[in-house]
Design an enzyme around this catalytic site. Structure first.
Site, PDB file in Angstrom:
ATOM      1  N   LYS A 111      37.482  -6.001 -20.415  1.00 25.67           N
ATOM      2  CA  LYS A 111      36.433  -6.866 -19.867  1.00 25.67           C
ATOM      3  C   LYS A 111      35.306  -6.045 -19.240  1.00 25.67           C
ATOM      4  O   LYS A 111      34.139  -6.426 -19.318  1.00 25.67           O
ATOM      5  CB  LYS A 111      37.023  -7.838 -18.849  1.00 25.67           C
ATOM      6  N   LYS A 194      44.750 -15.600 -37.482  1.00 24.29           N
ATOM      7  CA  LYS A 194      45.122 -16.304 -36.262  1.00 24.29           C
ATOM      8  C   LYS A 194      44.078 -17.347 -35.877  1.00 24.29           C
ATOM      9  O   LYS A 194      42.880 -17.090 -35.954  1.00 24.29           O
ATOM     10  CB  LYS A 194      45.224 -15.248 -35.157  1.00 24.29           C
ATOM     11  N   LYS A 197      40.324 -19.221 -29.972  1.00 21.77           N
ATOM     12  CA  LYS A 197      39.018 -19.660 -29.483  1.00 21.77           C
ATOM     13  C   LYS A 197      37.945 -18.622 -29.792  1.00 21.77           C
ATOM     14  O   LYS A 197      36.859 -18.952 -30.244  1.00 21.77           O
ATOM     15  CB  LYS A 197      39.100 -19.918 -27.974  1.00 21.77           C
TER      16      LYS A 197
END
Ligand code: TRP
Length: 329
Positions: A111, A194, A197
């Site tokens: 991140k 897969k 989102k």
């Protein structure tokens, strides 16, 4: 009976991958264990969400969980921010968490690399907050996906370190919940392995039938089998994975045979898959919509959940304070 804790960040809606990969298993898990399901709204703060979106997302998650069969009479369903005891335990655990180990967590590095302008202390201590969530209930087991395994491992380190430092055998070292089988991974219909989102290839539980038809129609295929009984390429196998999930045996047999004798028409296969996905999602969508319109009921579930969760959390915190030396003079 074992205590199991499951947490989810309230960001966006749940899709078929969440449903088959997790939710359906949770519904079974709650029958045999003392389960806590909580919404990690504090965790979502690391990315500074718009305050008006917090409740929208919390409401979506809780409506979807309840619609899928998580039962508030059986399990404790609560929102992290309703249990302030978690924040206090987070403070204590942070005193023993080391800068270096937090900074080298994979999720933190990832991140920090993606959003270099928002590397805040909450992001750094994300694993400590997660450990507080788990240890506040002294959970035995936590169902975690691959991306959360390292956080659970750190929770064990924090638990062990606390016990060792204060010379107690207080916190248990939580382990991943074992479903007794490999979790199903739902493929994407865009040829990727897969449904997710961030992959942008999801069929959501709340999708309208028209939207589902459109998404399935767009699924990637090839030009078809050229030899009888050939092996299926991955993108076709993906379609069959859906068929196995949502369609009955007869239908599966029909399309397997059609594949094997090369008479298969992908248009028919997709039509069938879309129809059977819609059969699964329609009752779910209807329940989700009903629940979303019933704030009184959702608030009642959250209030009762918070009360049960706080009772247990307060007990832990009282003991932790004593162990750490915070007690009456
Ligand atoms: N970090 C988890 C996620 O991103 C959510 C979470 C927060 C969690 N606290 C937890 C999961 C405690 C399990 C236990 O999905």
């Amino acid at each position: 009976m074992k205590t199991v804790l499951s947490g989810i960040r309230p960001t966006g809606n749940l899709h078929l991958g969440n449903y088959y990969g997790a939710l359906l298993n949770f519904v079974r898990m709650q029958q045999e264990n003392k389960c806590y399901f909580f919404i990690a709204d504090w965790h979502s703060l690391t990315t500074h969400p718009d305050p008006t979106m917090i409740n929208v997302n919390v409401k979506n998650v809780i409506a979807e969980y309840l619609a899928a069969g998580i039962n508030p009479e059986v399990s404790t369903i609560y929102r992290q921010s309703d249990v302030p005891e978690v924040a206090e335990l987070y403070l204590y655990l942070n005193m023993h968490a080391r800068m270096g180990e937090l900074a080298k967590t994979a999720s933190f590095k990832d991140k920090a690399r993606k959003n270099p302008d928002n590397v805040n202390a909450g992001l750094l201590t994300y694993p400590t907050l997660m450990a507080a969530d788990i240890l506040i209930h002294n959970a035995d087991m936590v169902p975690v996906g691959e991306d959360q395994e390292q956080h659970l491992e750190m929770t064990r380190v924090f638990a062990r370190r606390f016990n060792h430092f204060y010379n107690v055998d207080y916190f248990k070292e939580p382990v991943p919940f074992n479903f007794g089988h490999k979790l199903i991974r739902i493929p994407g219909l865009d040829g990727s392995g897969k449904m997710g989102k961030s992959e942008g290839n999801c069929i959501y539980l709340g999708d309208e039938p028209k939207a589902i038809e459109k998404k399935v129609k767009r699924a990637v295929t090839d030009s078809g089998p050229t030899e009888p009984n050939s092996e299926k390429p991955e993108i076709i196998e993906n379609l069959f994975t859906f068929l196995r999930l949502v369609s009955d045996e007869e239908v599966n047999k029909h399309f397997e045979e059609a594949w094997n004798d090369c008479s298969i028409r992908y248009g028919d296969l997709k039509k069938q898959i879309a129809e059977d996905i819609i059969k699964v999602t329609t009752p779910l969508r209807e329940r989700i919509l009903d629940l979303r319109g019933d704030d009184a009921y959702l608030n009642k579930v959250l209030e009762e959940g918070a009360e049960k969760a706080r009772e247990n959390a307060a007990k832990t915190l009282k003991e932790v304070r004593e162990i750490m030396g915070f007690k009456k003079l």
